[in-house]
Design a protein around this motif. Structure first.
Motif, mmCIF file in Angstrom:
data_model
loop_
_atom_site.group_PDB
_atom_site.id
_atom_site.type_symbol
_atom_site.label_atom_id
_atom_site.label_comp_id
_atom_site.label_asym_id
_atom_site.label_seq_id
_atom_site.Cartn_x
_atom_site.Cartn_y
_atom_site.Cartn_z
ATOM 1 N N ALA A 44 9.082 9.628 -5.872
ATOM 2 C CA ALA A 44 7.633 9.795 -5.697
ATOM 3 C C ALA A 44 7.179 9.191 -4.365
ATOM 4 O O ALA A 44 6.423 9.803 -3.605
ATOM 5 C CB ALA A 44 6.899 9.137 -6.864
ATOM 6 N N GLU A 45 7.697 8.000 -4.099
ATOM 7 C CA GLU A 45 7.315 7.279 -2.880
ATOM 8 C C GLU A 45 7.716 8.067 -1.624
ATOM 9 O O GLU A 45 6.935 8.248 -0.693
ATOM 10 C CB GLU A 45 8.048 5.937 -2.967
ATOM 11 N N ARG A 46 8.962 8.573 -1.636
ATOM 12 C CA ARG A 46 9.439 9.309 -0.456
ATOM 13 C C ARG A 46 8.734 10.645 -0.315
ATOM 14 O O ARG A 46 8.494 11.117 0.801
ATOM 15 C CB ARG A 46 10.955 9.531 -0.552
ATOM 16 N N LEU A 47 8.409 11.257 -1.459
ATOM 17 C CA LEU A 47 7.702 12.532 -1.393
ATOM 18 C C LEU A 47 6.350 12.315 -0.706
ATOM 19 O O LEU A 47 5.940 13.087 0.157
ATOM 20 C CB LEU A 47 7.505 13.090 -2.803
ATOM 21 N N ASP A 48 5.659 11.244 -1.086
ATOM 22 C CA ASP A 48 4.386 10.918 -0.437
ATOM 23 C C ASP A 48 4.580 10.746 1.066
ATOM 24 O O ASP A 48 3.773 11.212 1.869
ATOM 25 C CB ASP A 48 3.802 9.617 -1.018
ATOM 26 N N PHE A 49 5.658 10.061 1.418
ATOM 27 C CA PHE A 49 5.938 9.821 2.826
ATOM 28 C C PHE A 49 6.139 11.129 3.580
ATOM 29 O O PHE A 49 5.541 11.352 4.640
ATOM 30 C CB PHE A 49 7.158 8.907 2.966
ATOM 31 N N VAL A 50 6.961 12.011 3.007
ATOM 32 C CA VAL A 50 7.231 13.292 3.679
ATOM 33 C C VAL A 50 5.946 14.104 3.782
ATOM 34 O O VAL A 50 5.658 14.715 4.819
ATOM 35 C CB VAL A 50 8.334 14.077 2.938
ATOM 36 N N TYR A 51 5.123 14.080 2.714
ATOM 37 C CA TYR A 51 3.868 14.827 2.751
ATOM 38 C C TYR A 51 2.893 14.226 3.765
ATOM 39 O O TYR A 51 2.100 14.942 4.374
ATOM 40 C CB TYR A 51 3.232 14.879 1.358
ATOM 41 N N SER A 52 2.947 12.918 3.941
ATOM 42 C CA SER A 52 2.041 12.325 4.928
ATOM 43 C C SER A 52 2.507 12.658 6.343
ATOM 44 O O SER A 52 1.713 12.833 7.254
ATOM 45 C CB SER A 52 1.943 10.804 4.726
ATOM 46 N N LEU A 53 3.833 12.767 6.493
ATOM 47 C CA LEU A 53 4.382 13.126 7.794
ATOM 48 C C LEU A 53 4.099 14.602 8.099
ATOM 49 O O LEU A 53 3.769 14.971 9.220
ATOM 50 C CB LEU A 53 5.890 12.871 7.762
ATOM 51 N N PHE A 54 4.249 15.449 7.078
ATOM 52 C CA PHE A 54 4.051 16.895 7.240
ATOM 53 C C PHE A 54 3.045 17.388 6.203
ATOM 54 O O PHE A 54 3.434 17.935 5.172
ATOM 55 C CB PHE A 54 5.364 17.659 7.028
ATOM 56 N N PRO A 55 1.751 17.221 6.488
ATOM 57 C CA PRO A 55 0.742 17.656 5.499
ATOM 58 C C PRO A 55 0.886 19.145 5.152
ATOM 59 O O PRO A 55 0.569 19.552 4.046
ATOM 60 C CB PRO A 55 -0.586 17.387 6.215
ATOM 61 N N ARG A 56 1.384 19.912 6.094
ATOM 62 C CA ARG A 56 1.584 21.334 5.842
ATOM 63 C C ARG A 56 2.499 21.571 4.635
ATOM 64 O O ARG A 56 2.326 22.517 3.865
ATOM 65 C CB ARG A 56 2.194 21.988 7.091
ATOM 66 N N MET A 57 3.484 20.693 4.487
ATOM 67 C CA MET A 57 4.416 20.862 3.372
ATOM 68 C C MET A 57 3.714 20.628 2.043
ATOM 69 O O MET A 57 4.050 21.225 1.036
ATOM 70 C CB MET A 57 5.598 19.891 3.519
#
Lengths: 234, 324
Positions: free
Chosen positions: A111-124
């Motif tokens: 969950a934590e990493r998913l948030d991180f990736v989404y914050s890095l790439f909001p498009r995703m």
């Protein structure tokens, strides 16, 4: 961090790498540049354990990787963003990211990493329920980088991130690489787009027909006559 | 509770009530067939849905049936022990054939061809060993005097087999559910689209593939063993051979291999179709039903690649999306 000493490898009777040596320090961004067929992809495939090492040594943070099978490489902190993205096209963006966190250690921090990736790439995040295969090339590249980040790697291997993309998108992809760097990841990137990649990395190695011919700081390489004449066309 | 638990249980409850509704033996027989084949088709789809298209399941089913009956006839070994041995034999064969396929990355059409060869070898072996297996004439389990014996796994009443088949079918659906809900599904889906990329995220490609192959083969052999006990007669054509392998693929393609109840729908559809054709056309035009079968398979692959149930669900999804 990553060290290759005299690495040779190939496919069947064909030898693609002849005693290549290189190293990547923690926090660095390093490129391996060279023309088509120089052995760049093979180099990354050897590091990832997809094809076996024939000679030489390979180690990550002092731990030898010579006999480590492909599916255990990621445990050592190396994540591979393969050539042409190689997403799982019939799965959604979020499922692709979920598979990136396949290891038990990564699953618990999903969950934590998913948030991180989404914050890095909001498009995703916007596209999370879309099938990965239906996105544009640049978006797929984002997803592929995101998938690699889900394992919480220390070192990111990127194979020709600009390949097959339109020039405008290529710019965006190199911006992505800069973002990844600024997040503190160590990056080893293989590229044919020499002029662009040298602006992003600290150091580079020039690979020609399976041998390392030159290496140095990217600014020096950009200024060197040999590179300019042969690869940049100036 | 979720759909993949409720739907099987509701259907199972309805089927379990059938004998009390005064149904004929013929009706019960059709139900048993649907459940047993539905179980075998479900077992096949466990791997088929991940792109591991096997034409070798005729071999596994045949081994399940033959090993059980042979152990009973020659050594009077109860099927309660014989069936697990038969399953183990099929799993061992699957490992012997499957592991090299996995290591050498034999996938897609080549995998289908290797498994097709396996079916041919097993069917020919059964015919060739006619002194033991009865060859093409087939084999009948030695009958216990009374006709019904738990020890011999022989039941004169079809109703008993209905419940046996029902339990087996439910086991198949719950194995499906377990695979579907686990991380294994993601791993296998990833593997089916790109083995290298799967390995690079830490999936042990070889182990994941061989595991689902062995599971599928073992369950298929179990289905074959019970099928043999139910029919009380087995021959290479009905429980083994290329015909059975192809029948499995056709039914699964028709029903839908990507949804839990798809293989069962395929079993119901093909059996009812075959019975209807048989009754309508009779035995006059011998190959007419198979011809129609073949034609329908082509039509299904072209127009309904997700199968009947898959297409129904896709239609419902679209309707829901439209309404929303």
């Amino acid at each position: 961090m990553l060290k290759l000493e005299g690495v040779s490898a190939g496919y069947g009777d064909f030898q693609a790498l002849f005693g290549a040596s290189l190293d990547v320090q923690a926090g660095e961004a390093v490129a391996v540049i060279g023309p088509n067929g120089a052995g760049k992809t093979t180099l990354l495939r050897v590091i990832s354990g997809i094809i076996p090492l024939r000679e030489g040594h390979l180690s990550m943070e002092g731990r030898p990787l010579d006999r480590v099978p492909a599916h255990r490489i990621i445990e050592t902190g190396i994540a591979h963003v393969p050539e042409n993205r190689r997403l799982f096209p019939r799965l959604t963006v979020e499922e692709n990211l979920k598979i990136g966190a396949y290891l038990p250690a990564a699953r618990s921090r999903f969950a934590e990493r998913l948030d991180f990736v989404y914050s890095l790439f909001p498009r995703m995040k916007e596209r999370r329920n879309q099938l990965a295969g239906t996105m544009s090339g640049g978006e797929q590249q984002m997803c592929a980088i995101g998938r690699a980040l889900m394992s919480g790697p220390k070192l990111l291997l990127m194979d020709e991130p600009s390949a097959g993309l339109a020039p405008v998108i290529v710019q965006q992809v190199f911006d992505l690489v800069r973002r990844i760097r600024s997040e503190g990841y160590t990056v080893l990137i293989v590229e044919q787009n020499i002029q662009q990649v040298l602006k992003v990395v600290d150091r580079a190695y020039l690979l020609e027909v399976g041998r390392i011919k030159l290496s140095g700081k990217s600014a020096d390489l950009l200024a060197s006559d040999e590179i300019r004449r042969a690869y940049i066309g100036l | 509770m979720q759909r993949d638990v409720i739907a099987p249980l509701v259907i199972a409850a309805l089927v379990a009530l059938a004998p009390f509704a005064g149904q004929t033996d013929y009706f019960i027989h059709i139900l048993v067939q649907i459940l047993l084949w539905g179980f075998i088709y479900t077992a096949w789809s466990l791997m088929g849905r991940f792109g591991l298209v096997s034409l070798g399941h005729g071999a596994f089913m045949g081994i399940g049936a033959y090993v059980t009956v042979l152990l009973w006839n020659f050594f009077e070994l109860t099927p309660w022990i014989g069936m697990p041995i038969a399953v183990a034999a099929a799993v061992a064969l699957a490992a012997i054939v499957g592991w090299p396929c996995v290591r050498l990355r034999i996938v897609g059409h080549y995998f289908a061809l290797v498994t097709l060869a396996l079916t041919a070898v097993v069917a020919l072996s059964i015919v060739g060993l006619r002194d033991i297996t009865g060859g093409s004439l087939g084999l009948t389990p030695n009958r216990e005097a009374a006709g019904t014996s738990i020890y011999a796994f022989q039941f004169a009443s079809k109703t008993v087999f209905l419940y046996v088949a029902l339990v087996l079918w439910l086991i198949g659906l719950f194995v499906w559910r377990a695979v579907d809900r686990g991380m294994g599904r993601y791993a296998l889906q990833a593997i089916s689209s790109d083995e290298d990329a799967s390995a690079s995220v830490g999936i042990n490609v070889g182990v994941e593939k061989i595991r689902i192959i062995l599971l599928s083969a073992g369950l298929t052999a179990l289905g074959g063993a019970v099928f043999g006990q139910y029919q009380m007669y087995i021959n290479p054509e009905t429980v083994s051979g290329i015909g059975v392998s192809l029948q499995i693929v056709f039914a699964v393609v028709a029903g839908g291999m990507f949804v839990q109840l798809g293989p069962t729908v395929g079993a119901a559809f093909t059996l009812i179709l075959a019975e209807t054709l048989r009754i309508l056309i009779g035995n006059e035009y011998h190959a007419a039903d198979t011809t129609i079968y073949g034609l329908m398979l082509v039509l299904f692959i072209i127009f309904m690649p997700k199968g009947i149930l898959g297409a129904v669900f896709a239609g419902l999804e679209r309707a829901k999306a439209k309404a929303a």
